[in-house]
Enzyme design. Structure first.
Site, PDB file in Angstrom:
ATOM      1  N   ARG A  49      40.526  76.927  18.240  1.00  0.00           N
ATOM      2  CA  ARG A  49      40.300  76.120  19.439  1.00  0.00           C
ATOM      3  C   ARG A  49      39.332  74.985  19.094  1.00  0.00           C
ATOM      4  NH1 ARG A  49      35.410  76.080  19.087  1.00  0.00           N
ATOM      5  NH2 ARG A  49      35.301  75.156  21.131  1.00  0.00           N
ATOM      6  N   GLY A  50      39.128  74.097  20.092  1.00  0.00           N
ATOM      7  CA  GLY A  50      38.384  72.875  19.828  1.00  0.00           C
ATOM      8  C   GLY A  50      39.406  71.795  19.471  1.00  0.00           C
ATOM      9  N   ASN A  80      36.249  67.230  29.028  1.00  0.00           N
ATOM     10  CA  ASN A  80      35.610  68.205  28.129  1.00  0.00           C
ATOM     11  C   ASN A  80      35.509  69.524  28.887  1.00  0.00           C
ATOM     12  OD1 ASN A  80      34.393  68.854  25.572  1.00  0.00           O
ATOM     13  ND2 ASN A  80      32.435  68.970  26.613  1.00  0.00           N
ATOM     14  N   ARG A  99      48.787  73.754  24.576  1.00  0.00           N
ATOM     15  CA  ARG A  99      47.664  73.401  25.447  1.00  0.00           C
ATOM     16  C   ARG A  99      47.810  71.922  25.817  1.00  0.00           C
ATOM     17  NH1 ARG A  99      41.798  75.277  23.644  1.00  0.00           N
ATOM     18  NH2 ARG A  99      41.502  75.317  25.912  1.00  0.00           N
ATOM     19  N   ASP A 121      37.711  66.395  24.674  1.00  0.00           N
ATOM     20  CA  ASP A 121      39.116  66.718  24.384  1.00  0.00           C
ATOM     21  C   ASP A 121      40.022  65.510  24.533  1.00  0.00           C
ATOM     22  OD1 ASP A 121      37.783  69.377  25.310  1.00  0.00           O
ATOM     23  OD2 ASP A 121      39.547  69.894  24.122  1.00  0.00           O
TER      24      ASP A 121
HETATM   25  O1  MRU Z   1      38.775  75.537  25.317  1.00  0.00           O
HETATM   26  P1  MRU Z   1      38.148  75.064  24.036  1.00  0.00           P
HETATM   27  O2  MRU Z   1      37.211  76.053  23.442  1.00  0.00           O
HETATM   28  O3  MRU Z   1      39.176  74.557  23.052  1.00  0.00           O
HETATM   29  O4  MRU Z   1      37.291  73.797  24.491  1.00  0.00           O
HETATM   30  C1  MRU Z   1      36.592  73.061  23.515  1.00  0.00           C
HETATM   31  C2  MRU Z   1      35.841  71.897  24.057  1.00  0.00           C
HETATM   32  O5  MRU Z   1      35.842  71.627  25.230  1.00  0.00           O
HETATM   33  C3  MRU Z   1      35.160  71.029  23.041  1.00  0.00           C
HETATM   34  O6  MRU Z   1      33.986  70.483  23.564  1.00  0.00           O
HETATM   35  C4  MRU Z   1      36.097  69.887  22.641  1.00  0.00           C
HETATM   36  O7  MRU Z   1      37.360  70.396  22.278  1.00  0.00           O
HETATM   37  C5  MRU Z   1      35.563  69.089  21.522  1.00  0.00           C
HETATM   38  S1  MRU Z   1      35.539  69.986  20.004  1.00  0.00           S
HETATM   39  C6  MRU Z   1      34.915  68.962  18.809  1.00  0.00           C
END
Ligand code: MRU
Length: 359
Positions: free
Chosen positions: A54-55, A255, A97, A245
């Site tokens: 994730r991220g 985000n 996603r 994101d």
């Molecule tokens: O649901 P996630 O854990 O994928 O969400 C991640 C975030 O919101 C991060 O802040 C974003 O993806 C930036 S990662 C460099």
């Protein structure tokens, strides 16, 4: 081979070794270090959808390799069918996603690489795809590094930095985005404190950010999301840095849920609010934050903790995974090409219009 780990004691977020894709299962951290091999399109889709990887940047890299893994099962097809299958598999992975633009950005790049390739058979085309995925992977590390170089000056001796969710090394294949300036400042010997929001409902701040910063020896304090205003009121926070994101052309950005509230509170206290944004997360095709699709996730992420019910049965639940923060609350975007200040629409386009047009 692309797999060097950045966090002491942890395998790399994503590894490509001997033509095999493996990921560090982030749902099991910090209690367990489990590496999972992904061998089919369905396994890659599920790993992204279930947040084992994730991220935003990490899911982009995982999907690029994932497409290569998926296409291995189609090498027997005639070339025209192989190409058609490639487009279909990319669309399938893209559906894992909706919010992070990195996913569609990297898959589009893979399709463009296939279109540009003069390969005459599926095996040669797959080899060109693997090359492109490795390039995307290397670039991700470089983008993080650039963000660190440009953001490090924001972190001064004795200051307090607050961050939300995990925009760290675990969310990328490099130093992270929001954490890149933190790691660079730490390496330079600057003494400062980091406050990590735990980040309900899935606790990426507690499980991942607090963990990776602690492993790296950064002075990090874990707080619940609802403590941020009080910590700021005590004068302990000089700077907020979050990841993102998707950044729209006008500077509105998506985000992790809770970021918007944090930006409002930071504005109340006059605390600078920065967004670490690699060009792979910039979406100049999306005019404003209103057009960003926000992922809604399962109710049980809110009603349960570690499989244990914490809310009454039959409870109505909302579970948007992200929110959109309007550009008015942003002090600047820390990018690999420099810190972008207002007016964002003009300055983001001036620095990145080529990439945005290609997306
Ligand atoms: O649901 P996630 O854990 O994928 O969400 C991640 C975030 O919101 C991060 O802040 C974003 O993806 C930036 S990662 C460099």
């Amino acid at each position: 081979m692309v797999s060097t780990p950045l966090i002491p004691g942890l395998p790399a977020t994503i590894a490509w070794e001997n033509d095999c894709l493996s990921i560090l299962d982030q749902t099991r951290l910090p209690q367990e270090t489990a590496v999972e091999k992904l061998t089919t399109a369905e396994e890659v889709w599920r790993a992204i959808h279930e947040l084992r990887v994730r991220g935003a940047p990490a899911i982009g890299v995982a999907a690029a390799y994932g497409l290569c893994v998926a296409m291995r099962a189609s090498l027997h097809l005639p070339m025209s069918e192989f190409r058609a299958r490639l487009v279909a598999q990319a669309a399938y992975l893209d559906s894992a996603r909706p919010t992070a633009v990195n996913l569609s950005w990297s898959l589009k790049r893979m399709i463009q690489a296939a279109q540009a390739s003069s390969a005459g058979d599926p095996t040669s085309l797959l080899s060109a795809l693997v090359d492109e995925a490795i390039t995307i992977h290397h670039e991700d590390r470089a983008l993080c590094d650039g963000i660190g170089e440009h953001g490090v000056a924001l972190i001064t001796e004795g200051c307090g930095v607050l961050t939300h969710c995990n925009a760290g090394a675990l969310a990328t294949t490099g130093l992270g985005t929001a954490t890149a300036p933190i790691y660079k400042a730490h390496d330079a010997g600057t003494r400062f404190r980091v406050y990590a929001d735990e980040t309900r409902p899935l606790l990426q701040g507690a499980r991942l950010t607090a963990y990776e910063l602690q492993q790296a020896g950064v002075d990090v304090t874990l707080i619940t999301d609802s403590m941020a205003a009080s910590i700021m009121a005590q004068g302990l926070v000089d700077l907020v840095i979050v990841g993102t994101d998707r950044v729209a052309a006008n500077g509105d950005f998506a985000n992790k849920i809770g970021t918007f509230g944090l930006a409002i509170v930071a504005r109340h206290f006059g605390i600078p609010f920065y967004v670490a944004c690699p060009s792979s997360t910039l979406d100049l095709q999306t005019a404003t934050g209103r057009e960003i699709v926000i992922e809604e996730r399962r109710d049980d992420e809110v009603t349960h903790l570690y499989g244990q019910r914490i809310a009454p049965e039959n409870m109505k639940v909302r579970n948007p995974a992200f929110d959109v923060t309007p550009y008015e609350l942003v002090t600047g975007f820390i990018t690999e090409r420099g810190i972008v200040k207002r007016p964002f629409e003009r300055n983001l386009a001036a620095l990145f219009a080529m990439e945005g047009d290609a997306a």
